[in-house]
Design a protein around this motif. Structure first.
Motif, PDB file in Angstrom:
ATOM      1  N   ILE A   1      11.274  47.555  21.995  1.00  0.00           N
ATOM      2  CA  ILE A   1      10.403  48.302  22.908  1.00  0.00           C
ATOM      3  C   ILE A   1       9.211  47.447  23.319  1.00  0.00           C
ATOM      4  O   ILE A   1       8.828  47.408  24.498  1.00  0.00           O
ATOM      5  CB  ILE A   1       9.951  49.622  22.248  1.00  0.00           C
ATOM      6  CG1 ILE A   1      11.149  50.561  22.076  1.00  0.00           C
ATOM      7  CG2 ILE A   1       8.855  50.296  23.070  1.00  0.00           C
ATOM      8  CD1 ILE A   1      10.821  51.834  21.307  1.00  0.00           C
ATOM      9  N   LEU A   2       8.625  46.733  22.362  1.00  0.00           N
ATOM     10  CA  LEU A   2       7.494  45.849  22.678  1.00  0.00           C
ATOM     11  C   LEU A   2       7.923  44.720  23.609  1.00  0.00           C
ATOM     12  O   LEU A   2       7.198  44.360  24.546  1.00  0.00           O
ATOM     13  CB  LEU A   2       6.895  45.288  21.388  1.00  0.00           C
ATOM     14  CG  LEU A   2       6.192  46.300  20.472  1.00  0.00           C
ATOM     15  CD1 LEU A   2       5.712  45.616  19.198  1.00  0.00           C
ATOM     16  CD2 LEU A   2       5.021  46.947  21.202  1.00  0.00           C
TER      17      LEU A   2
ATOM     18  N   PHE B   1      19.800  57.441  21.687  1.00  0.00           N
ATOM     19  CA  PHE B   1      20.771  56.528  21.101  1.00  0.00           C
ATOM     20  C   PHE B   1      20.772  56.649  19.575  1.00  0.00           C
ATOM     21  O   PHE B   1      21.824  56.745  18.929  1.00  0.00           O
ATOM     22  CB  PHE B   1      20.398  55.093  21.495  1.00  0.00           C
ATOM     23  CG  PHE B   1      21.429  54.442  22.368  1.00  0.00           C
ATOM     24  CD1 PHE B   1      22.347  55.179  23.087  1.00  0.00           C
ATOM     25  CD2 PHE B   1      21.491  53.054  22.471  1.00  0.00           C
ATOM     26  CE1 PHE B   1      23.292  54.574  23.883  1.00  0.00           C
ATOM     27  CE2 PHE B   1      22.432  52.436  23.262  1.00  0.00           C
ATOM     28  CZ  PHE B   1      23.328  53.202  23.973  1.00  0.00           C
ATOM     29  N   PHE B   2      19.567  56.628  19.019  1.00  0.00           N
ATOM     30  CA  PHE B   2      19.440  56.676  17.569  1.00  0.00           C
ATOM     31  C   PHE B   2      19.960  58.016  17.030  1.00  0.00           C
ATOM     32  O   PHE B   2      20.551  58.068  15.937  1.00  0.00           O
ATOM     33  CB  PHE B   2      17.969  56.483  17.186  1.00  0.00           C
ATOM     34  CG  PHE B   2      17.731  56.444  15.709  1.00  0.00           C
ATOM     35  CD1 PHE B   2      18.097  55.335  14.954  1.00  0.00           C
ATOM     36  CD2 PHE B   2      17.137  57.525  15.061  1.00  0.00           C
ATOM     37  CE1 PHE B   2      17.878  55.304  13.583  1.00  0.00           C
ATOM     38  CE2 PHE B   2      16.917  57.496  13.694  1.00  0.00           C
ATOM     39  CZ  PHE B   2      17.288  56.383  12.958  1.00  0.00           C
ATOM     40  N   LEU B   3      19.763  59.090  17.796  1.00  0.00           N
ATOM     41  CA  LEU B   3      20.241  60.397  17.369  1.00  0.00           C
ATOM     42  C   LEU B   3      21.761  60.409  17.295  1.00  0.00           C
ATOM     43  O   LEU B   3      22.348  60.927  16.323  1.00  0.00           O
ATOM     44  CB  LEU B   3      19.748  61.462  18.351  1.00  0.00           C
ATOM     45  CG  LEU B   3      19.799  62.915  17.887  1.00  0.00           C
ATOM     46  CD1 LEU B   3      18.945  63.100  16.642  1.00  0.00           C
ATOM     47  CD2 LEU B   3      19.318  63.835  18.995  1.00  0.00           C
TER      48      LEU B   3
ATOM     49  N   ALA C   1      27.496  52.860  14.594  1.00  0.00           N
ATOM     50  CA  ALA C   1      26.604  51.706  14.497  1.00  0.00           C
ATOM     51  C   ALA C   1      26.381  51.141  15.890  1.00  0.00           C
ATOM     52  O   ALA C   1      27.315  50.681  16.544  1.00  0.00           O
ATOM     53  CB  ALA C   1      27.209  50.635  13.585  1.00  0.00           C
ATOM     54  N   VAL C   2      25.144  51.215  16.357  1.00  0.00           N
ATOM     55  CA  VAL C   2      24.781  50.674  17.656  1.00  0.00           C
ATOM     56  C   VAL C   2      23.948  49.427  17.420  1.00  0.00           C
ATOM     57  O   VAL C   2      22.903  49.472  16.780  1.00  0.00           O
ATOM     58  CB  VAL C   2      23.989  51.695  18.492  1.00  0.00           C
ATOM     59  CG1 VAL C   2      23.631  51.110  19.854  1.00  0.00           C
ATOM     60  CG2 VAL C   2      24.801  52.981  18.669  1.00  0.00           C
ATOM     61  N   HIS C   3      24.407  48.294  17.950  1.00  0.00           N
ATOM     62  CA  HIS C   3      23.737  47.023  17.711  1.00  0.00           C
ATOM     63  C   HIS C   3      22.433  46.943  18.519  1.00  0.00           C
ATOM     64  O   HIS C   3      22.325  47.489  19.630  1.00  0.00           O
ATOM     65  CB  HIS C   3      24.675  45.866  18.112  1.00  0.00           C
ATOM     66  CG  HIS C   3      24.259  44.553  17.551  1.00  0.00           C
ATOM     67  ND1 HIS C   3      23.317  43.759  18.155  1.00  0.00           N
ATOM     68  CD2 HIS C   3      24.657  43.901  16.423  1.00  0.00           C
ATOM     69  CE1 HIS C   3      23.156  42.663  17.441  1.00  0.00           C
ATOM     70  NE2 HIS C   3      23.969  42.721  16.383  1.00  0.00           N
TER      71      HIS C   3
ATOM     72  N   TYR D   1      21.064  48.241  22.392  1.00  0.00           N
ATOM     73  CA  TYR D   1      19.798  48.893  22.735  1.00  0.00           C
ATOM     74  C   TYR D   1      19.078  48.098  23.829  1.00  0.00           C
ATOM     75  O   TYR D   1      18.542  48.665  24.794  1.00  0.00           O
ATOM     76  CB  TYR D   1      18.898  48.982  21.500  1.00  0.00           C
ATOM     77  CG  TYR D   1      19.163  50.142  20.585  1.00  0.00           C
ATOM     78  CD1 TYR D   1      18.515  51.367  20.775  1.00  0.00           C
ATOM     79  CD2 TYR D   1      20.034  50.034  19.502  1.00  0.00           C
ATOM     80  CE1 TYR D   1      18.741  52.435  19.917  1.00  0.00           C
ATOM     81  CE2 TYR D   1      20.264  51.093  18.637  1.00  0.00           C
ATOM     82  CZ  TYR D   1      19.610  52.285  18.850  1.00  0.00           C
ATOM     83  OH  TYR D   1      19.834  53.342  18.001  1.00  0.00           O
ATOM     84  N   ALA D   2      19.037  46.773  23.656  1.00  0.00           N
ATOM     85  CA  ALA D   2      18.299  45.909  24.590  1.00  0.00           C
ATOM     86  C   ALA D   2      18.887  45.977  25.996  1.00  0.00           C
ATOM     87  O   ALA D   2      18.156  46.051  26.989  1.00  0.00           O
ATOM     88  CB  ALA D   2      18.291  44.472  24.081  1.00  0.00           C
ATOM     89  N   LEU D   3      20.216  45.956  26.112  1.00  0.00           N
ATOM     90  CA  LEU D   3      20.840  46.002  27.436  1.00  0.00           C
ATOM     91  C   LEU D   3      20.531  47.316  28.149  1.00  0.00           C
ATOM     92  O   LEU D   3      20.270  47.347  29.361  1.00  0.00           O
ATOM     93  CB  LEU D   3      22.356  45.810  27.310  1.00  0.00           C
ATOM     94  CG  LEU D   3      22.803  44.404  26.890  1.00  0.00           C
ATOM     95  CD1 LEU D   3      24.313  44.365  26.660  1.00  0.00           C
ATOM     96  CD2 LEU D   3      22.403  43.388  27.954  1.00  0.00           C
TER      97      LEU D   3
END
Length: 456
Positions: free
Chosen positions: A16-17, A321-323, A331-333, A337-339
């Motif tokens: 996020i940062l 996503f985390f939910l 398992a989400v890499h 998340y970044a894409l």
């Protein structure tokens, strides 16, 4: 808390940062494009005419006064009278001032940028009430008066589109450029017939003024009683100045507005006296009012407001996503998340570039639709389920819809945003109310094998 969960949350926070970097770059592009647009609008105004302010008419009566000074002869010690001459001017404001303006707007384009010009057909009427001896109480015989003239201040005389003629008690007199009154600035003037200064005089006047400008049209209510009426085909007026219209009507076809003032509300006579005597003209010129023809919320301002919600969007999307990850043991890499985060950032760049060509509303629809489809397609494969991917896409589309509502309802943006966050927090708490947070990650979640048949 489980070590794996801590590492995952830390990685998400770091992403996020890092995503703030492209967001800040896009925000800088918005500012740059806005400055470029403002520069083009300034060039268009420079080649046509700027914002307009109408000040006047003011009647000016130049005079020469005999000044008598008593002096003493040093040799004979006798007193004698020495005559001199003093030059000055008397200024009179109208007893009644009325302006009826019909305004039409047009667009002037340069490249992809457009400037809105206005053409105001104004009918200006009123009368002057001059007192006997022009209000001079003492030594009236010592005064000699030159030809009086009427001065009208117009902030940018390049915008005058007609030959000005003053109608004065049945006569038609031609205006000439220049006010010859420094505190009125640019404008026009007209020489008047000689006055019978010994008695009170009433002078009725009227003239037509067609004026072009950009940005705003303002009027200085110079009369003891002033009435200004403006109507235009511009449906988004922004009323500016020291006085709001007493009556106004706004529709999709345009607006009409009426102002009514008097010397009791404007104190303009005293402000003019201070301007003439002490060169303090700020109060006099600041009594104006009018309307701005600039779009109050353009695509750059809306894009800038939209990007302020970008961080919230990314956090909510990652939370969704985390939910899915914790509820479905997937398992989400972090790269996935970044894409998704980069795709969310690209929405604002698409929004800015498209809105310059097709308008903000349509640009928002296309940009949001493109991002929702792209992320939805990707999430279907990440979560190994079309149903889960479509659910995620529906939630993202709802967020974009809520964001557009926040941008459209500026006055209620804080209330709507607060309710949205509270509602999402409630949903998250309800869905995770039975979740064993200590047990998350004790069994390594493994990505399921992707079943092509399940996607068909």
């Amino acid at each position: 808390m489980n070590k794996n969960l801590t590492i995952k949350l830390g990685a998400i926070a770091l992403l996020i940062l890092l995503l703030l970097i492209p967001l800040l770059m896009i925000d800088g592009i918005i500012d740059e494009r806005q400055q470029l647009r403002d520069g083009v609008l300034e060039d268009i105004a420079r080649s046509s005419s700027y914002s307009q302010q109408l000040s006047g008419p003011v009647m000016v009566v130049p005079y020469r006064k005999v000044v008598r000074t008593w002096k003493t002869n040093e040799k004979t010690n006798k007193r004698y009278e020495e005559l001199g001459e003093e030059r000055g001017r008397l200024y009179f404001l109208p007893g009644r001032f009325e302006l009826d303006g019909q305004v039409q707007t047009e667009l002037r384009a340069r490249g992809i940028y457009e400037a809105r010009l206005f053409h105001a057909d104004n009918r200006i009427t009123g009368h002057f009430s001059l007192p006997a001896q022009l209000g001079i109480k003492e030594d009236f015989a010592d005064y000699q008066f030159d030809a009086p003239f009427l001065a009208v201040g117009i902030s940018d005389i390049r915008g005058i589109e007609n030959a000005l003629k003053l109608e004065l008690d049945g006569q038609r007199l031609d205006f000439v450029p220049g006010t010859q009154v420094g505190w009125l600035g640019e404008g026009v003037r007209v020489t008047l017939p000689a006055l019978d200064t010994r008695k009170a005089t009433e002078l009725a006047f009227g003239f037509d003024l067609r004026l072009q400008g950009t940005g705003s049209l303002q009027v200085l209510p110079v009369g003891k009683t002033s009435h200004v009426s403006l109507a235009a085909n511009w449906p988004h007026p922004s009323f500016i100045g020291n006085f709001l219209p007493g009556k106004r009507e706004i529709s999709d076809q345009g607006f009409s507005a009426d102002w009514q003032t008097s010397f009791f509300s404007t104190n303009l006579q005293e402000a003019m006296n201070r301007c003439v005597m002490g060169n303090d003209c700020e109060a006099f010129n600041g009594r104006s009012f009018g309307v701005s023809f600039i779009d109050p919320v353009d695509q750059y301002l809306k894009s800038d407001r939209a990007i302020k919600y970008a961080l919230l969007f990314i956090v909510l999307t990652f939370a969704g996503f985390f939910l899915f990850e914790v509820l479905k043991s997937l398992a989400v890499h972090p790269v996935q998340y970044a894409l998704v985060g980069v795709a969310l950032a690209f929405f604002y760049l698409l929004l800015l570039s498209l809105s310059e060509h097709i308008g903000f509303a349509l640009a928002y629809l296309l940009s949001a639709s493109g991002c929702v489809l792209l992320i939805g397609f990707y999430v279907c494969h990440v979560l190994h389920s079309v149903r889960h991917g479509l659910s995620f896409s529906a939630g993202l589309a709802a967020l974009y819809g809520l964001l557009y509502g926040l941008l459209s309802a500026e006055d209620y943006a804080l209330l709507m945003g607060s309710l949205l966050l509270f509602g999402l927090l409630g949903v998250f708490m309800v869905l995770t109310r039975k979740l064993d947070w200590y047990g998350i990650g004790q069994k390594s979640a493994k990505p399921l094998e992707f079943d092509v048949g399940a996607m068909q």
